[in-house]
Structures are given as C-alpha cells and as structure tokens.
Motif scaffolding. Structure first.
Motif, PDB file in Angstrom:
ATOM      1  N   ASN A  11     -35.048  12.890 -17.760  1.00 40.98           N
ATOM      2  CA  ASN A  11     -36.359  13.443 -18.131  1.00 40.98           C
ATOM      3  C   ASN A  11     -36.827  14.492 -17.119  1.00 40.98           C
ATOM      4  O   ASN A  11     -37.369  15.535 -17.503  1.00 40.98           O
ATOM      5  CB  ASN A  11     -37.398  12.327 -18.258  1.00 40.98           C
ATOM      6  N   GLN A  12     -36.612  14.230 -15.843  1.00 43.21           N
ATOM      7  CA  GLN A  12     -37.004  15.201 -14.813  1.00 43.21           C
ATOM      8  C   GLN A  12     -36.212  16.501 -14.960  1.00 43.21           C
ATOM      9  O   GLN A  12     -36.777  17.596 -14.853  1.00 43.21           O
ATOM     10  CB  GLN A  12     -36.784  14.612 -13.413  1.00 43.21           C
ATOM     11  N   PHE A  13     -34.908  16.372 -15.205  1.00 46.21           N
ATOM     12  CA  PHE A  13     -34.083  17.572 -15.385  1.00 46.21           C
ATOM     13  C   PHE A  13     -34.451  18.319 -16.663  1.00 46.21           C
ATOM     14  O   PHE A  13     -34.387  19.550 -16.708  1.00 46.21           O
ATOM     15  CB  PHE A  13     -32.597  17.227 -15.359  1.00 46.21           C
ATOM     16  N   GLU A  14     -34.857  17.602 -17.705  1.00 51.40           N
ATOM     17  CA  GLU A  14     -35.306  18.258 -18.942  1.00 51.40           C
ATOM     18  C   GLU A  14     -36.564  19.095 -18.664  1.00 51.40           C
ATOM     19  O   GLU A  14     -36.685  20.223 -19.140  1.00 51.40           O
ATOM     20  CB  GLU A  14     -35.592  17.229 -20.043  1.00 51.40           C
ATOM     21  N   ILE A  15     -37.478  18.542 -17.890  1.00 48.96           N
ATOM     22  CA  ILE A  15     -38.698  19.275 -17.531  1.00 48.96           C
ATOM     23  C   ILE A  15     -38.351  20.506 -16.704  1.00 48.96           C
ATOM     24  O   ILE A  15     -38.843  21.613 -16.969  1.00 48.96           O
ATOM     25  CB  ILE A  15     -39.679  18.359 -16.767  1.00 48.96           C
ATOM     26  N   ASN A  22     -33.939  30.393 -16.302  1.00 45.07           N
ATOM     27  CA  ASN A  22     -32.806  31.034 -15.629  1.00 45.07           C
ATOM     28  C   ASN A  22     -31.804  30.012 -15.081  1.00 45.07           C
ATOM     29  O   ASN A  22     -30.663  30.361 -14.797  1.00 45.07           O
ATOM     30  CB  ASN A  22     -33.284  31.934 -14.490  1.00 45.07           C
ATOM     31  N   GLU A  23     -32.249  28.777 -14.904  1.00 40.38           N
ATOM     32  CA  GLU A  23     -31.400  27.710 -14.363  1.00 40.38           C
ATOM     33  C   GLU A  23     -31.000  26.705 -15.450  1.00 40.38           C
ATOM     34  O   GLU A  23     -30.594  25.591 -15.139  1.00 40.38           O
ATOM     35  CB  GLU A  23     -32.129  26.988 -13.229  1.00 40.38           C
ATOM     36  N   GLU A  24     -31.122  27.088 -16.698  1.00 39.99           N
ATOM     37  CA  GLU A  24     -30.887  26.165 -17.809  1.00 39.99           C
ATOM     38  C   GLU A  24     -29.494  25.537 -17.755  1.00 39.99           C
ATOM     39  O   GLU A  24     -29.342  24.333 -17.954  1.00 39.99           O
ATOM     40  CB  GLU A  24     -31.081  26.893 -19.140  1.00 39.99           C
ATOM     41  N   GLU A  29     -26.019  20.768 -17.112  1.00 38.35           N
ATOM     42  CA  GLU A  29     -24.852  20.071 -16.541  1.00 38.35           C
ATOM     43  C   GLU A  29     -25.266  18.730 -15.920  1.00 38.35           C
ATOM     44  O   GLU A  29     -24.589  17.717 -16.103  1.00 38.35           O
ATOM     45  CB  GLU A  29     -24.169  20.942 -15.486  1.00 38.35           C
ATOM     46  N   LYS A  30     -26.374  18.736 -15.211  1.00 34.22           N
ATOM     47  CA  LYS A  30     -26.855  17.488 -14.593  1.00 34.22           C
ATOM     48  C   LYS A  30     -27.256  16.481 -15.668  1.00 34.22           C
ATOM     49  O   LYS A  30     -26.985  15.280 -15.544  1.00 34.22           O
ATOM     50  CB  LYS A  30     -28.048  17.752 -13.660  1.00 34.22           C
ATOM     51  N   ILE A  31     -27.882  16.970 -16.726  1.00 32.75           N
ATOM     52  CA  ILE A  31     -28.277  16.095 -17.828  1.00 32.75           C
ATOM     53  C   ILE A  31     -27.043  15.478 -18.481  1.00 32.75           C
ATOM     54  O   ILE A  31     -27.026  14.277 -18.779  1.00 32.75           O
ATOM     55  CB  ILE A  31     -29.133  16.876 -18.854  1.00 32.75           C
ATOM     56  N   GLU A  32     -26.001  16.276 -18.685  1.00 41.11           N
ATOM     57  CA  GLU A  32     -24.767  15.753 -19.289  1.00 41.11           C
ATOM     58  C   GLU A  32     -24.123  14.689 -18.405  1.00 41.11           C
ATOM     59  O   GLU A  32     -23.687  13.644 -18.894  1.00 41.11           O
ATOM     60  CB  GLU A  32     -23.774  16.881 -19.548  1.00 41.11           C
ATOM     61  N   ILE A  33     -24.076  14.939 -17.115  1.00 36.88           N
ATOM     62  CA  ILE A  33     -23.499  13.962 -16.181  1.00 36.88           C
ATOM     63  C   ILE A  33     -24.217  12.619 -16.313  1.00 36.88           C
ATOM     64  O   ILE A  33     -23.590  11.562 -16.407  1.00 36.88           O
ATOM     65  CB  ILE A  33     -23.581  14.487 -14.725  1.00 36.88           C
ATOM     66  N   GLU A  44     -22.893  15.015  -7.427  1.00 35.26           N
ATOM     67  CA  GLU A  44     -23.405  16.369  -7.669  1.00 35.26           C
ATOM     68  C   GLU A  44     -24.926  16.357  -7.867  1.00 35.26           C
ATOM     69  O   GLU A  44     -25.598  17.335  -7.564  1.00 35.26           O
ATOM     70  CB  GLU A  44     -22.741  16.974  -8.911  1.00 35.26           C
ATOM     71  N   ILE A  45     -25.439  15.256  -8.392  1.00 32.34           N
ATOM     72  CA  ILE A  45     -26.874  15.149  -8.625  1.00 32.34           C
ATOM     73  C   ILE A  45     -27.623  15.164  -7.289  1.00 32.34           C
ATOM     74  O   ILE A  45     -28.708  15.724  -7.175  1.00 32.34           O
ATOM     75  CB  ILE A  45     -27.216  13.846  -9.386  1.00 32.34           C
ATOM     76  N   PHE A  46     -27.007  14.568  -6.279  1.00 29.52           N
ATOM     77  CA  PHE A  46     -27.676  14.390  -4.990  1.00 29.52           C
ATOM     78  C   PHE A  46     -27.116  15.292  -3.890  1.00 29.52           C
ATOM     79  O   PHE A  46     -27.402  15.084  -2.721  1.00 29.52           O
ATOM     80  CB  PHE A  46     -27.559  12.928  -4.548  1.00 29.52           C
ATOM     81  N   GLU A  47     -26.358  16.316  -4.259  1.00 28.82           N
ATOM     82  CA  GLU A  47     -25.696  17.149  -3.261  1.00 28.82           C
ATOM     83  C   GLU A  47     -26.658  17.906  -2.357  1.00 28.82           C
ATOM     84  O   GLU A  47     -26.315  18.264  -1.236  1.00 28.82           O
ATOM     85  CB  GLU A  47     -24.717  18.119  -3.934  1.00 28.82           C
ATOM     86  N   ASN A  48     -27.864  18.172  -2.824  1.00 24.75           N
ATOM     87  CA  ASN A  48     -28.838  18.932  -2.017  1.00 24.75           C
ATOM     88  C   ASN A  48     -29.790  18.045  -1.240  1.00 24.75           C
ATOM     89  O   ASN A  48     -30.743  18.530  -0.640  1.00 24.75           O
ATOM     90  CB  ASN A  48     -29.633  19.885  -2.920  1.00 24.75           C
ATOM     91  N   ILE A  49     -29.533  16.740  -1.253  1.00 23.60           N
ATOM     92  CA  ILE A  49     -30.398  15.808  -0.542  1.00 23.60           C
ATOM     93  C   ILE A  49     -29.661  15.322   0.701  1.00 23.60           C
ATOM     94  O   ILE A  49     -28.585  14.748   0.616  1.00 23.60           O
ATOM     95  CB  ILE A  49     -30.786  14.613  -1.439  1.00 23.60           C
ATOM     96  N   SER A  50     -30.259  15.555   1.850  1.00 26.38           N
ATOM     97  CA  SER A  50     -29.641  15.153   3.115  1.00 26.38           C
ATOM     98  C   SER A  50     -29.895  13.679   3.391  1.00 26.38           C
ATOM     99  O   SER A  50     -30.847  13.092   2.881  1.00 26.38           O
ATOM    100  CB  SER A  50     -30.231  15.968   4.267  1.00 26.38           C
TER     101      SER A  50
END
Length: 89
Positions: A11-15, A22-24, A29-33, A44-50
C-alpha cells in the motif's frame, strides 16, 4: 515477513507510485516482489535503509560536533577580542 507487513508495504509503494510518476517502474518492481512473495528479493526493499548506529557511537559523534562548535565559537570570540584590543591601543 508476514502477509500483513507485506500488504502494508504494498500500500505504501502504491501511494508512492501514484505520487511519483517518474519513479513508477521502481515502485512497481517493489510491489511485484512483495505481492508475489519473492523472499530472495526482499533485501531490495530495504537496500536504502542502514543498520542503526549504536548509541555509544552516536554520543561520540555528537560530542565531537559539540567540541568543534565550542572551538569555533571560542575562536570567533578571540578574533573579536583581538580586534578590540588592536583598535583600543
């Protein structure tokens, strides 16, 4: 990751996808995963979280920043004092 957490993230990724056309593709891809339950790709969902910085390390960084601020403030005050002394002499 349980289904509730997956649904929440979907739901968050849909929003985000709706708000960022531009980032659709990225969000799709994240929604499909998450929708398909591709556990291998969950990272990949959490790759930007340290990982969290330990409290002791955080305190050390803050102490150094405070020390730098104090040194800079003191140095600036000394410059002002030196200027006054030179002008008064």
């Amino acid at each position: 990751m349980d289904k509730f957490n997956r649904l929440t993230l979907i739901n968050q990724f849909e929003i985000l996808k709706a708000l960022n056309p531009n980032e659709e593709k990225y969000y799709a891809e994240k929604i499909e995963i998450l929708t398909e339950g591709y556990e291998y790709h969950y990272s990949e969902i959490f790759e930007n979280i340290s990982d969290p910085l330990p409290e002791e390390d955080s305190r050390f960084v803050l102490d150094i920043l405070n020390m730098y601020r104090d040194i800079t403030f003191s140095k600036n005050k000394l410059k002002d004092a030196d200027c006054k002394i030179k002008l008064d002499s």
